[in-house]
Design an enzyme around this catalytic site. Structure first.
Site, short mmCIF file in Angstrom:
data_model
loop_
_atom_site.label_atom_id
_atom_site.label_comp_id
_atom_site.label_asym_id
_atom_site.label_seq_id
_atom_site.Cartn_x
_atom_site.Cartn_y
_atom_site.Cartn_z
CG ASP A 71 -40.58 14.93 40.94
OD1 ASP A 71 -40.46 13.61 40.96
OD2 ASP A 71 -41.48 15.82 39.93
CG ASP B 189 -39.77 10.79 37.29
OD1 ASP B 189 -41.03 10.08 37.54
OD2 ASP B 189 -39.71 11.75 38.00
#
Length: 164
Positions: A118, A140
Site C-alpha cells: 500500500d 483498492d
C-alpha cells in the site's frame, strides 16, 4: 466489444496499472529507502505492508493465515469471474472486471512479498490535528470503483415485467 470482453479489458487494465505502480515505487523510485514523500499538502506516498485484508483487518504474519487469505481470495475471484461471464450489462461486467483485476493485483503482492503493498495516503490537517484515511493502492481503487459500478448498474436496470 461484447460486455464480457469489456470486463476482461477492465480486469487486465486494473491489474497492469496496479502492478506497474507498485513495481515502479518499490524498485525504481525505491520508496523503501526514501521513506514517505509529500506530494501535496494532503497527499503522501508512503510504504505500508498490509498482511491483513481491507483496512488492515485480520493481520497475519503466519504462512497458514496468508495461505487461508489467498485461498479465500482465489475462490472469490473464481465466483466473480463466473458472475462476470453471465452478466448481461457492460457496466456490471466492467465493474466485476475492476474488482477481479484489483483482487488479483493484491493477491500477487501477498504471494510475492507475503503482504500487500500500500502506498497512497491522504490526510487533512484541521484544527491542529491531522486526519487521515487508510493507506491504499490502485488495486483498492479498482475494487471500490468496481463496487460503485455494480451498485450504479443495479439502480439503472429496468425491473423485469411482473407475471400476469
Amino acid at each position: 466489444m461484447t460486455p464480457l470482453r469489456s470486463g476482461i479489458v477492465a480486469a487486465v487494465a486494473a491489474l497492469i496499472a496496479d502492478q506497474a505502480s507498485k513495481l515502479w515505487l518499490l524498485f525504481v523510485f525505491d520508496i523503501g529507502h526514501r521513506g514517505a514523500v509529500r506530494v501535496t499538502p494532503f497527499f503522501d506516498l508512503v510504504l505500508a505492508w498490509n498482511t491483513g485484508i481491507s483496512y488492515g483487518w485480520f493481520q497475519t504474519d503466519s504462512p497458514v493465515g496468508a495461505t487461508i487469505l489467498l485461498a479465500i481470495k482465489a475462490g472469490a475471484v473464481v465466483l466473480l469471474a463466473i458472475w462476470m461471464a453471465r452478466s448481461q450489462t457492460r457496466l456490471a461486467t466492467i465493474g466485476l472486471g475492476l474488482i477481479i483485476g484489483g483482487a488479483i493485483g493484491n493477491a500477487i503482492d501477498r504471494f510475492a512479498y507475503g503482504a500487500v503493498v500500500d502506498f497512497v495516503l491522504f490526510h487533512v490537517p484541521l484544527a491542529g490535528k491531522t486526519y487521515s484515511w487508510y493507506v491504499f493502492n490502485l488495486a483498492d481503487v479498482a475494487i471500490v470503483a468496481g463496487v460503485i459500478a455494480l451498485l450504479y448498474d443495479s439502480f439503472l436496470r429496468t425491473p423485469a415485467a411482473k407475471a400476469p
